[in-house]
Every structure is written in structure tokens, then in C-alpha cells.
Design a protein around this motif. Structure first.
Motif, PDB file in Angstrom:
ATOM      1  N   PRO A 173      28.169 108.331 127.877  1.00 49.83           N
ATOM      2  CA  PRO A 173      29.097 109.285 128.504  1.00 49.83           C
ATOM      3  C   PRO A 173      29.100 109.079 130.017  1.00 49.83           C
ATOM      4  O   PRO A 173      28.061 108.774 130.620  1.00 49.83           O
ATOM      5  CB  PRO A 173      28.503 110.647 128.128  1.00 49.83           C
ATOM      6  CG  PRO A 173      27.664 110.387 126.924  1.00 49.83           C
ATOM      7  CD  PRO A 173      27.123 109.007 127.096  1.00 49.83           C
ATOM      8  N   PRO A 174      30.248 109.238 130.667  1.00 53.03           N
ATOM      9  CA  PRO A 174      30.312 108.984 132.106  1.00 53.03           C
ATOM     10  C   PRO A 174      29.600 110.067 132.906  1.00 53.03           C
ATOM     11  O   PRO A 174      29.661 111.250 132.567  1.00 53.03           O
ATOM     12  CB  PRO A 174      31.810 108.987 132.394  1.00 53.03           C
ATOM     13  CG  PRO A 174      32.378 109.891 131.337  1.00 53.03           C
ATOM     14  CD  PRO A 174      31.545 109.652 130.116  1.00 53.03           C
ATOM     15  N   GLU A 177      40.722 118.233 134.466  1.00 52.34           N
ATOM     16  CA  GLU A 177      41.584 119.095 133.656  1.00 52.34           C
ATOM     17  C   GLU A 177      41.010 119.103 132.244  1.00 52.34           C
ATOM     18  O   GLU A 177      41.059 118.100 131.528  1.00 52.34           O
ATOM     19  CB  GLU A 177      43.016 118.565 133.666  1.00 52.34           C
ATOM     20  CG  GLU A 177      43.631 118.401 135.048  1.00 52.34           C
ATOM     21  CD  GLU A 177      43.936 119.730 135.731  1.00 52.34           C
ATOM     22  OE1 GLU A 177      43.781 120.784 135.068  1.00 52.34           O
ATOM     23  OE2 GLU A 177      44.319 119.721 136.900  1.00 52.34           O
ATOM     24  N   VAL A 178      40.460 120.232 131.828  1.00 48.00           N
ATOM     25  CA  VAL A 178      39.672 120.322 130.596  1.00 48.00           C
ATOM     26  C   VAL A 178      40.550 120.770 129.432  1.00 48.00           C
ATOM     27  O   VAL A 178      41.329 121.725 129.560  1.00 48.00           O
ATOM     28  CB  VAL A 178      38.504 121.311 130.791  1.00 48.00           C
ATOM     29  CG1 VAL A 178      37.750 121.520 129.484  1.00 48.00           C
ATOM     30  CG2 VAL A 178      37.562 120.801 131.877  1.00 48.00           C
ATOM     31  N   ASP A 179      40.427 120.085 128.301  1.00 48.73           N
ATOM     32  CA  ASP A 179      41.174 120.504 127.115  1.00 48.73           C
ATOM     33  C   ASP A 179      40.277 120.868 125.937  1.00 48.73           C
ATOM     34  O   ASP A 179      40.766 121.363 124.922  1.00 48.73           O
ATOM     35  CB  ASP A 179      42.192 119.444 126.695  1.00 48.73           C
ATOM     36  CG  ASP A 179      41.613 118.045 126.614  1.00 48.73           C
ATOM     37  OD1 ASP A 179      42.264 117.121 127.118  1.00 48.73           O
ATOM     38  OD2 ASP A 179      40.499 117.895 126.064  1.00 48.73           O
ATOM     39  N   GLU A 180      38.964 120.624 126.041  1.00 54.84           N
ATOM     40  CA  GLU A 180      38.041 121.022 124.960  1.00 54.84           C
ATOM     41  C   GLU A 180      36.653 121.254 125.535  1.00 54.84           C
ATOM     42  O   GLU A 180      36.193 120.517 126.416  1.00 54.84           O
ATOM     43  CB  GLU A 180      37.975 119.954 123.880  1.00 54.84           C
ATOM     44  CG  GLU A 180      37.156 120.356 122.650  1.00 54.84           C
ATOM     45  CD  GLU A 180      37.691 121.612 121.980  1.00 54.84           C
ATOM     46  OE1 GLU A 180      36.902 122.581 121.888  1.00 54.84           O
ATOM     47  OE2 GLU A 180      38.866 121.643 121.579  1.00 54.84           O
ATOM     48  N   LYS A 240      40.642 115.178 131.289  1.00 63.36           N
ATOM     49  CA  LYS A 240      41.179 114.084 132.081  1.00 63.36           C
ATOM     50  C   LYS A 240      41.001 114.398 133.551  1.00 63.36           C
ATOM     51  O   LYS A 240      41.162 115.547 133.974  1.00 63.36           O
ATOM     52  CB  LYS A 240      42.666 113.875 131.759  1.00 63.36           C
ATOM     53  CG  LYS A 240      43.283 112.667 132.439  1.00 63.36           C
ATOM     54  CD  LYS A 240      44.742 112.491 132.012  1.00 63.36           C
ATOM     55  CE  LYS A 240      45.360 111.271 132.666  1.00 63.36           C
ATOM     56  NZ  LYS A 240      46.796 111.100 132.270  1.00 63.36           N
ATOM     57  N   VAL A 241      40.678 113.380 134.322  1.00 69.17           N
ATOM     58  CA  VAL A 241      40.471 113.543 135.758  1.00 69.17           C
ATOM     59  C   VAL A 241      41.804 113.337 136.470  1.00 69.17           C
ATOM     60  O   VAL A 241      42.514 112.357 136.220  1.00 69.17           O
ATOM     61  CB  VAL A 241      39.428 112.547 136.293  1.00 69.17           C
ATOM     62  CG1 VAL A 241      39.214 112.731 137.786  1.00 69.17           C
ATOM     63  CG2 VAL A 241      38.108 112.713 135.538  1.00 69.17           C
ATOM     64  N   LEU A 257      33.495 109.173 137.575  1.00 66.28           N
ATOM     65  CA  LEU A 257      34.833 109.571 137.164  1.00 66.28           C
ATOM     66  C   LEU A 257      35.878 109.133 138.192  1.00 66.28           C
ATOM     67  O   LEU A 257      35.643 109.200 139.404  1.00 66.28           O
ATOM     68  CB  LEU A 257      34.894 111.082 136.970  1.00 66.28           C
ATOM     69  CG  LEU A 257      33.999 111.644 135.849  1.00 66.28           C
ATOM     70  CD1 LEU A 257      34.086 113.158 135.812  1.00 66.28           C
ATOM     71  CD2 LEU A 257      34.387 111.042 134.495  1.00 66.28           C
ATOM     72  N   ARG A 258      37.042 108.714 137.685  1.00 72.53           N
ATOM     73  CA  ARG A 258      38.119 108.222 138.539  1.00 72.53           C
ATOM     74  C   ARG A 258      39.445 108.883 138.141  1.00 72.53           C
ATOM     75  O   ARG A 258      39.621 109.300 136.992  1.00 72.53           O
ATOM     76  CB  ARG A 258      38.252 106.699 138.411  1.00 72.53           C
ATOM     77  CG  ARG A 258      37.018 105.934 138.877  1.00 72.53           C
ATOM     78  CD  ARG A 258      36.826 106.054 140.393  1.00 72.53           C
ATOM     79  NE  ARG A 258      35.658 105.315 140.866  1.00 72.53           N
ATOM     80  CZ  ARG A 258      34.455 105.849 141.055  1.00 72.53           C
ATOM     81  NH1 ARG A 258      34.269 107.154 140.802  1.00 72.53           N
ATOM     82  NH2 ARG A 258      33.449 105.128 141.501  1.00 72.53           N
ATOM     83  N   PRO A 259      40.405 108.970 139.058  1.00 69.57           N
ATOM     84  CA  PRO A 259      41.700 109.582 138.733  1.00 69.57           C
ATOM     85  C   PRO A 259      42.366 108.902 137.539  1.00 69.57           C
ATOM     86  O   PRO A 259      42.346 107.673 137.416  1.00 69.57           O
ATOM     87  CB  PRO A 259      42.519 109.367 140.012  1.00 69.57           C
ATOM     88  CG  PRO A 259      41.514 109.202 141.101  1.00 69.57           C
ATOM     89  CD  PRO A 259      40.342 108.529 140.466  1.00 69.57           C
ATOM     90  N   GLY A 260      42.918 109.704 136.638  1.00 76.94           N
ATOM     91  CA  GLY A 260      43.584 109.190 135.455  1.00 76.94           C
ATOM     92  C   GLY A 260      42.662 108.901 134.291  1.00 76.94           C
ATOM     93  O   GLY A 260      43.141 108.576 133.192  1.00 76.94           O
ATOM     94  N   GLN A 261      41.382 109.027 134.472  1.00 81.64           N
ATOM     95  CA  GLN A 261      40.414 108.687 133.425  1.00 81.64           C
ATOM     96  C   GLN A 261      40.219 109.845 132.458  1.00 81.64           C
ATOM     97  O   GLN A 261      40.010 110.987 132.872  1.00 81.64           O
ATOM     98  CB  GLN A 261      39.074 108.328 134.072  1.00 81.64           C
ATOM     99  CG  GLN A 261      37.948 108.036 133.093  1.00 81.64           C
ATOM    100  CD  GLN A 261      36.625 107.738 133.805  1.00 81.64           C
ATOM    101  OE1 GLN A 261      36.583 107.613 135.029  1.00 81.64           O
ATOM    102  NE2 GLN A 261      35.555 107.627 133.043  1.00 81.64           N
ATOM    103  N   ARG A 262      40.291 109.564 131.174  1.00 79.72           N
ATOM    104  CA  ARG A 262      39.886 110.546 130.176  1.00 79.72           C
ATOM    105  C   ARG A 262      38.376 110.433 129.991  1.00 79.72           C
ATOM    106  O   ARG A 262      37.801 109.337 130.080  1.00 79.72           O
ATOM    107  CB  ARG A 262      40.608 110.313 128.841  1.00 79.72           C
ATOM    108  CG  ARG A 262      42.094 110.646 128.903  1.00 79.72           C
ATOM    109  CD  ARG A 262      42.628 111.016 127.525  1.00 79.72           C
ATOM    110  NE  ARG A 262      41.950 112.170 126.955  1.00 79.72           N
ATOM    111  CZ  ARG A 262      42.263 113.445 127.235  1.00 79.72           C
ATOM    112  NH1 ARG A 262      43.244 113.733 128.067  1.00 79.72           N
ATOM    113  NH2 ARG A 262      41.600 114.436 126.651  1.00 79.72           N
TER     114      ARG A 262
END
Length: 295
Positions: free
Chosen positions: A7-8, A88-91, A77-78, A13-18
Motif C-alpha cells: 500500500p502506498p 478524495e475518499v470513496d470508501e 483518489k488524490v 501519493l501523487r495527483p491523479g493516483q488512485r
């Protein structure tokens, strides 16, 4: 068969990365947008750093799964927002206590642990009075205190607020003692050095460890000064009474004397060594805090 990618960490973490990983939630706020919709703002942290995060969908369902201070498994996603990275968290999934390894979340000292250990051993040898040195060795180099002393932070959110912070601060204060004793040779260098190495030992029982640093019940109710005096006093039973009292006085007054006695300098300290330790402790804590958090 390919190995599963680790896990990262937040620093990776970088922009656009899930991403999907386990992090500590160190801030959780429920806010209302201009259109009246509810969303969550979070701060996620691991040992590499922290990142702000937001939850816009299924806020009630996800928000009910965790509280501030919990370790959680997060997917999202970042994005870049106003020049800063935001998750931006979805779960969000709660983490079972058995899965929790505090080392994954708590910040750690930058300095090498073996280097600090070498300095600690060297400073202990600078206590030339054998009975006093034995007290230091009995406390810092045996269990149960030894391992906790090397793990503990100095504070939860102030100076040296990371795993290993206590030993780093102790080494710094002990090093300052060596310098000040050369400038003021009338100081009892053995008492002052022993006190410097032992002054914060009560913090080994003050903190708890999880997704973030916490306070134990005895830390909250008793505090590290009294806990330290209990630990040192128990180990120092074989010292002459006046030497034991001088050592304990330094430990108990290193955050300042009570002001009810006319001591050295008229400041309530009973010995010059206690006053010196108070000043040197404050010097390292203050400078470290300014370097880490600003003035």
C-alpha cells in the motif's frame, strides 16, 4: 505469480493516483457546503506524513464507521486543490485492533537509533560516581523501563513528538550538561548528569500507543514528574540519603520549582544542579520546538 504491491505511503501519493491503504485519522470534521450538502474533512497520517482528505458521498454511512484517532483502511483518489494534494475518499473500512501496528502510523526519529544508543552509553559513563551510575544503568538499561524509554516520544504534539523522541531529547540535555559543567566546574557534574539522563523517565509510563499517541490513566492523573520520581526513587534506595534527595529534587523540579522555598537564585530551587537542569531542559525543548513548528 506476481507479489502484491505494498500500500502506498502518504509521501508517495501523487495527483491523479488512485490508492488504497491504512492510515490514522487524526482529524475529523463534519461540515456543510454552501448548497447545504454535508461532507467530511479528515486528516490522514502515516509515518511518512499527512494529507487532508474529504468525503462527499455516503457521508453518514462512512462517517459512522470511525472516529478521530482510529486507524482506517481508505480508498480514493488524490487530487490537487488550491495548490495542495487532497485525498478524495470513496470508501472507508474500520480496522480491527489485531491488524493495528502503531509503527505504521506514528512518526519516528530521524536520527539513527544505534547512534543515539551509543551517545546514551557514553553519557552514562560520564557519571563517575559509581553508585549514581548504577542507578542510571538500573533504570535505563534494564526492563521494564529500558525498551519503553527508547520507544517513547517526549510529547504528543510538541517537541520531539515521535517514536524515539525521548531518548533523543535526553541525549541532547546530557550533552548540554557536559558543556555547562566545563563552564561551571563547581556544579556537581555526577548528580547533574545522572539527573539529566533520568529526568523524563516517567514518560515511559505516560504515553499509550495506537493510531496516534495517547495518555495513560496514570499519566493523566499522576504525570511524568511524579512517575519519574517513583521510578528513580525505587532504583536509588542504596544511595546516601542526601545524594538520593538531590537526585530526586532535580527530577521533580525540572519543569520549575514550586516557588515556596528560598533556593538557588531565589527561584525556589534547592540546588544549583536543579536550576541548571531546568534551564538546559527548557533550552533543548524550546529550540527543538521552534525548529519543528516555528516561533
Amino acid at each position: 505469480m506476481e507479489a502484491t504491491a505494498a500500500p502506498p505511503q502518504i509521501a508517495e501519493l501523487r495527483p491523479g493516483q488512485r490508492f488504497r491503504g491504512v492510515y490514522a485519522c487524526v482529524r475529523k470534521d463534519r461540515l456543510s457546503a454552501r448548497n447545504g450538502s454535508i461532507y467530511l474533512t479528515l486528516e490522514l497520517r502515516d509515518r511518512s506524513g499527512s494529507i487532508p482528505a474529504r468525503v462527499f458521498r455516503e457521508v453518514d454511512r462512512l462517517g459512522a464507521r470511525f472516529e478521530r484517532g482510529d486507524a482506517i483502511r481508505v480508498s480514493g483518489k488524490v487530487e490537487r486543490f488550491r495548490g495542495e494534494l487532497v485525498a478524495e475518499v470513496d470508501e472507508i473500512e474500520p480496522l480491527d485492533g489485531a491488524e493495528l501496528d502503531p509503527a505504521e502510523f506514528l512518526p519516528a526519529a530521524y536520527r539513527d537509533a544505534s547512534e543515539l544508543e551509543g551517545f546514551l552509553e557514553h553519557l552514562t559513563r560520564e557519571v563517575h560516581d559509581a553508585p549514581l551510575r548504577e542507578v542510571v544503568e538500573r533504570v535505563l538499561f534494564t526492563e521494564p523501563v529500558g525498551a519503553e524509554f527508547r520507544r517513547a516520544p517526549c510529547t504528543r504534539a510538541g517537541h520531539h513528538a515521535y517514536v524515539g523522541g525521548l531518548v533523543e531529547h535526553t541525549v541532547a540535555v546530557g550533552t548540554l550538561v557536559g558543556e555547562v559543567c566545563q563552564l561551571h566546574p563547581r556544579l556537581n557534574s555526577d548528580v547533574l548528569m545522572a539527573a539529566a539522563l533520568l529526568h523524563d523517565v516517567g514518560k515511559t509510563r505516560e504515553f499509550s500507543y495506537g493510531a496516534e499517541f495517547g495518555i495513560t490513566e496514570e499519566g493523566r492523573l499522576i504525570g511524568h514528574l511524579a512517575l519519574g520520581a517513583e521510578i528513580v526513587g525505587s532504583a536509588a534506595g542504596g544511595l546516601p540519603p542526601e545524594r538520593r534527595a538531590a537526585l530526586l529534587h532535580c527530577v521533580l523540579s525540572h519543569h520549575g520549582a514550586d516557588g515556596n522555598r528560598s533556593g538557588a537564585g531565589g527561584r525556589g530551587f534547592g540546588t544549583p544542579e536543579a536550576l541548571a537542569l531546568y534551564r538546559l531542559n527548557a533550552l533543548d525543548a524550546g529550540v527543538k520546538g521552534a525548529l519543528e513548528q516555528g516561533l
